[in-house]
Design a protein around this motif. Structure first.
Motif, PDB file in Angstrom:
ATOM      1  N   HIS A  34      -0.083  -1.067 -15.050  1.00  0.00           N
ATOM      2  CA  HIS A  34       0.945  -2.443 -14.045  1.00  0.00           C
ATOM      3  C   HIS A  34       1.664  -2.466 -13.368  1.00  0.00           C
ATOM      4  CE1 HIS A  34      -0.538  -5.448 -17.331  1.00  0.00           C
ATOM      5  NE2 HIS A  34      -0.680  -5.136 -17.987  1.00  0.00           N
ATOM      6  N   TYR A  35       0.839  -1.379 -12.376  1.00  0.00           N
ATOM      7  CA  TYR A  35       1.779  -0.682 -11.459  1.00  0.00           C
ATOM      8  C   TYR A  35       1.234  -0.715 -10.473  1.00  0.00           C
ATOM      9  CZ  TYR A  35      -1.232   3.341 -12.433  1.00  0.00           C
ATOM     10  OH  TYR A  35      -1.660   4.652 -11.881  1.00  0.00           O
ATOM     11  N   ALA A  36       0.413  -1.064  -9.908  1.00  0.00           N
ATOM     12  CA  ALA A  36      -0.077  -0.631  -8.605  1.00  0.00           C
ATOM     13  C   ALA A  36      -1.791  -1.898  -8.357  1.00  0.00           C
ATOM     14  CB  ALA A  36      -0.911   0.384  -8.099  1.00  0.00           C
ATOM     15  N   ILE A  37      -1.891  -1.676  -6.698  1.00  0.00           N
ATOM     16  CA  ILE A  37      -3.355  -2.380  -6.437  1.00  0.00           C
ATOM     17  C   ILE A  37      -4.128  -1.018  -5.836  1.00  0.00           C
ATOM     18  CG2 ILE A  37      -2.708  -5.104  -6.365  1.00  0.00           C
ATOM     19  CD1 ILE A  37      -1.739  -4.355  -3.769  1.00  0.00           C
ATOM     20  N   GLN A  38      -5.294  -1.290  -5.622  1.00  0.00           N
ATOM     21  CA  GLN A  38      -5.920  -0.437  -4.425  1.00  0.00           C
ATOM     22  C   GLN A  38      -6.652  -1.680  -4.187  1.00  0.00           C
ATOM     23  OE1 GLN A  38      -8.423   1.797  -7.754  1.00  0.00           O
ATOM     24  NE2 GLN A  38      -8.881   3.108  -5.233  1.00  0.00           N
ATOM     25  N   PRO A  39      -6.796  -1.239  -2.795  1.00  0.00           N
ATOM     26  CA  PRO A  39      -7.237  -2.193  -1.778  1.00  0.00           C
ATOM     27  C   PRO A  39      -8.927  -1.847  -1.299  1.00  0.00           C
ATOM     28  CG  PRO A  39      -5.083  -1.792  -1.147  1.00  0.00           C
ATOM     29  CD  PRO A  39      -5.789  -0.975  -2.162  1.00  0.00           C
ATOM     30  N   GLN A  40      -9.688  -2.456  -0.728  1.00  0.00           N
ATOM     31  CA  GLN A  40     -10.515  -1.771  -0.968  1.00  0.00           C
ATOM     32  C   GLN A  40     -10.874  -2.630   1.121  1.00  0.00           C
ATOM     33  OE1 GLN A  40     -14.243  -1.888  -2.712  1.00  0.00           O
ATOM     34  NE2 GLN A  40     -15.343  -1.433  -0.748  1.00  0.00           N
ATOM     35  N   PHE A  41     -10.315  -1.577   1.997  1.00  0.00           N
ATOM     36  CA  PHE A  41     -10.860  -2.037   3.698  1.00  0.00           C
ATOM     37  C   PHE A  41     -12.369  -2.207   4.680  1.00  0.00           C
ATOM     38  CE2 PHE A  41      -6.465   0.083   2.568  1.00  0.00           C
ATOM     39  CZ  PHE A  41      -5.686  -1.421   2.987  1.00  0.00           C
ATOM     40  N   SER A  42     -11.700  -2.683   5.514  1.00  0.00           N
ATOM     41  CA  SER A  42     -13.334  -3.536   5.553  1.00  0.00           C
ATOM     42  C   SER A  42     -14.143  -2.085   6.277  1.00  0.00           C
ATOM     43  CB  SER A  42     -13.139  -4.526   6.488  1.00  0.00           C
ATOM     44  OG  SER A  42     -12.356  -4.322   7.656  1.00  0.00           O
ATOM     45  N   ASP A  43     -13.095  -0.802   6.151  1.00  0.00           N
ATOM     46  CA  ASP A  43     -14.058   0.592   7.053  1.00  0.00           C
ATOM     47  C   ASP A  43     -14.340   1.143   5.612  1.00  0.00           C
ATOM     48  OD1 ASP A  43     -11.850   1.140   5.859  1.00  0.00           O
ATOM     49  OD2 ASP A  43     -10.702   2.355   7.690  1.00  0.00           O
ATOM     50  N   GLY A  44     -13.838   0.875   4.531  1.00  0.00           N
ATOM     51  CA  GLY A  44     -14.963   1.511   3.755  1.00  0.00           C
ATOM     52  C   GLY A  44     -13.386   1.844   3.386  1.00  0.00           C
ATOM     53  N   HIS A  45     -12.401   2.237   3.377  1.00  0.00           N
ATOM     54  CA  HIS A  45     -11.350   3.458   2.880  1.00  0.00           C
ATOM     55  C   HIS A  45     -11.107   2.387   1.346  1.00  0.00           C
ATOM     56  CE1 HIS A  45      -8.488   6.082   2.460  1.00  0.00           C
ATOM     57  NE2 HIS A  45      -7.588   4.887   2.401  1.00  0.00           N
ATOM     58  N   ASP A  46     -11.029   2.880   0.090  1.00  0.00           N
ATOM     59  CA  ASP A  46     -10.680   2.439  -1.186  1.00  0.00           C
ATOM     60  C   ASP A  46      -9.567   3.268  -1.743  1.00  0.00           C
ATOM     61  OD1 ASP A  46     -13.126   4.385  -1.882  1.00  0.00           O
ATOM     62  OD2 ASP A  46     -14.149   2.404  -2.464  1.00  0.00           O
ATOM     63  N   SER A  47      -9.270   4.543  -1.480  1.00  0.00           N
ATOM     64  CA  SER A  47      -8.880   5.687  -2.552  1.00  0.00           C
ATOM     65  C   SER A  47      -7.231   5.478  -2.251  1.00  0.00           C
ATOM     66  CB  SER A  47      -9.373   7.116  -1.918  1.00  0.00           C
ATOM     67  OG  SER A  47      -8.824   6.831  -0.907  1.00  0.00           O
ATOM     68  N   GLY A  48      -6.664   4.609  -1.995  1.00  0.00           N
ATOM     69  CA  GLY A  48      -5.473   4.248  -1.800  1.00  0.00           C
ATOM     70  C   GLY A  48      -5.184   3.695  -3.514  1.00  0.00           C
ATOM     71  N   LEU A  49      -4.043   4.192  -3.710  1.00  0.00           N
ATOM     72  CA  LEU A  49      -3.691   3.418  -4.952  1.00  0.00           C
ATOM     73  C   LEU A  49      -1.678   3.010  -4.469  1.00  0.00           C
ATOM     74  CD1 LEU A  49      -3.931   5.272  -7.893  1.00  0.00           C
ATOM     75  CD2 LEU A  49      -5.149   3.217  -6.889  1.00  0.00           C
ATOM     76  N   TYR A  50      -1.907   1.959  -3.964  1.00  0.00           N
ATOM     77  CA  TYR A  50      -0.062   1.656  -3.898  1.00  0.00           C
ATOM     78  C   TYR A  50       0.781   1.174  -5.076  1.00  0.00           C
ATOM     79  CZ  TYR A  50      -2.661   1.025   1.208  1.00  0.00           C
ATOM     80  OH  TYR A  50      -3.195   1.697   2.181  1.00  0.00           O
ATOM     81  N   SER A  51       1.294   2.219  -5.810  1.00  0.00           N
ATOM     82  CA  SER A  51       2.620   1.452  -6.710  1.00  0.00           C
ATOM     83  C   SER A  51       3.205   0.027  -6.324  1.00  0.00           C
ATOM     84  CB  SER A  51       3.318   2.811  -6.736  1.00  0.00           C
ATOM     85  OG  SER A  51       3.814   3.396  -5.786  1.00  0.00           O
ATOM     86  N   TRP A  52       4.366  -0.270  -6.964  1.00  0.00           N
ATOM     87  CA  TRP A  52       4.883  -1.531  -6.815  1.00  0.00           C
ATOM     88  C   TRP A  52       6.034  -1.169  -5.559  1.00  0.00           C
ATOM     89  CZ3 TRP A  52       1.637  -4.325  -7.624  1.00  0.00           C
ATOM     90  CH2 TRP A  52       0.382  -4.426  -8.691  1.00  0.00           C
ATOM     91  N   GLU A  53       6.172   0.548  -5.817  1.00  0.00           N
ATOM     92  CA  GLU A  53       7.119   0.984  -5.683  1.00  0.00           C
ATOM     93  C   GLU A  53       6.703   1.315  -4.172  1.00  0.00           C
ATOM     94  OE1 GLU A  53      11.099   4.294  -6.504  1.00  0.00           O
ATOM     95  OE2 GLU A  53       8.801   4.720  -7.623  1.00  0.00           O
ATOM     96  N   TYR A  54       6.447   1.161  -3.785  1.00  0.00           N
ATOM     97  CA  TYR A  54       5.536   1.702  -2.495  1.00  0.00           C
ATOM     98  C   TYR A  54       4.479   0.429  -1.565  1.00  0.00           C
ATOM     99  CZ  TYR A  54       2.539   4.549   1.161  1.00  0.00           C
ATOM    100  OH  TYR A  54       2.002   4.897   2.531  1.00  0.00           O
ATOM    101  N   LEU A  55       4.422  -0.462  -2.318  1.00  0.00           N
ATOM    102  CA  LEU A  55       4.774  -1.959  -1.727  1.00  0.00           C
ATOM    103  C   LEU A  55       5.825  -2.226  -0.956  1.00  0.00           C
ATOM    104  CD1 LEU A  55       1.620  -3.724  -3.407  1.00  0.00           C
ATOM    105  CD2 LEU A  55       1.367  -2.757  -1.503  1.00  0.00           C
ATOM    106  N   TYR A  56       7.097  -1.856  -1.646  1.00  0.00           N
ATOM    107  CA  TYR A  56       8.352  -1.970  -0.893  1.00  0.00           C
ATOM    108  C   TYR A  56       8.216  -2.091  -0.154  1.00  0.00           C
ATOM    109  CZ  TYR A  56      12.591  -4.697  -2.539  1.00  0.00           C
ATOM    110  OH  TYR A  56      14.217  -5.080  -1.820  1.00  0.00           O
TER     111      TYR A  56
END
Length: 137
Positions: free
Chosen positions: A76-98
């Motif tokens: 309940h604290y982050a999202i993990q996008p998968q990008f079209s270039d294959g990158h998928d290891s970034g966890l974007y916390s709500w704080e980081y997105l803001y």
């Protein structure tokens, strides 16, 4: 990664806009941001991009056309996008997105300054990591 503090706004709505390549996020405090996929990809909080300490960042280039192909919730604290270039290891916390949304102009300036310092352009291809693996036609 820092956890949520009691006053961290949480997303009330997250929309992936493929055509305009932006992630629209509405937060509980009324803020609404349209964060370009390119900015998210360039500032990915992953070790691959950030490195393991100050000065170890990998300058990202050629990400203007990147898309988000999937978006997975992480607790309940982050999202993990998968990008079209294959990158998928970034966890974007709500704080980081803001933070990405609120500081877009500053982050773009910083990115462009780092590109200029490296003599690179936004649309340059990423350097190939392994020597000899690239074949030209």
């Amino acid at each position: 990664m820092a956890g949520l503090s009691a006053n961290t706004p949480t997303p009330t709505e997250i929309t992936v806009h493929q055509q305009s390549r932006v992630l629209e996020v509405a937060f509980s405090d009324g803020a609404r941001f349209r964060i370009p996929f390119e900015l998210m990809r360039v500032y990915s909080p992953s070790a691959e991009v950030k490195g393991h300490g100050p000065g170890q960042e990998t300058l990202q280039t050629g990400k203007r056309e990147v898309n988000i192909t999937a978006l997975a919730p992480v607790g309940h604290y982050a999202i993990q996008p998968q990008f079209s270039d294959g990158h998928d290891s970034g966890l974007y916390s709500w704080e980081y997105l803001y933070d990405l949304g609120a500081r877009q102009a500053e982050l773009w300036r910083d990115y462009e300054a780092r590109l200029a310092a490296a003599g690179r352009g936004r649309d340059d291809a990423m350097p190939v990591k392994s020597a000899g693996a690239c074949s030209s036609h």
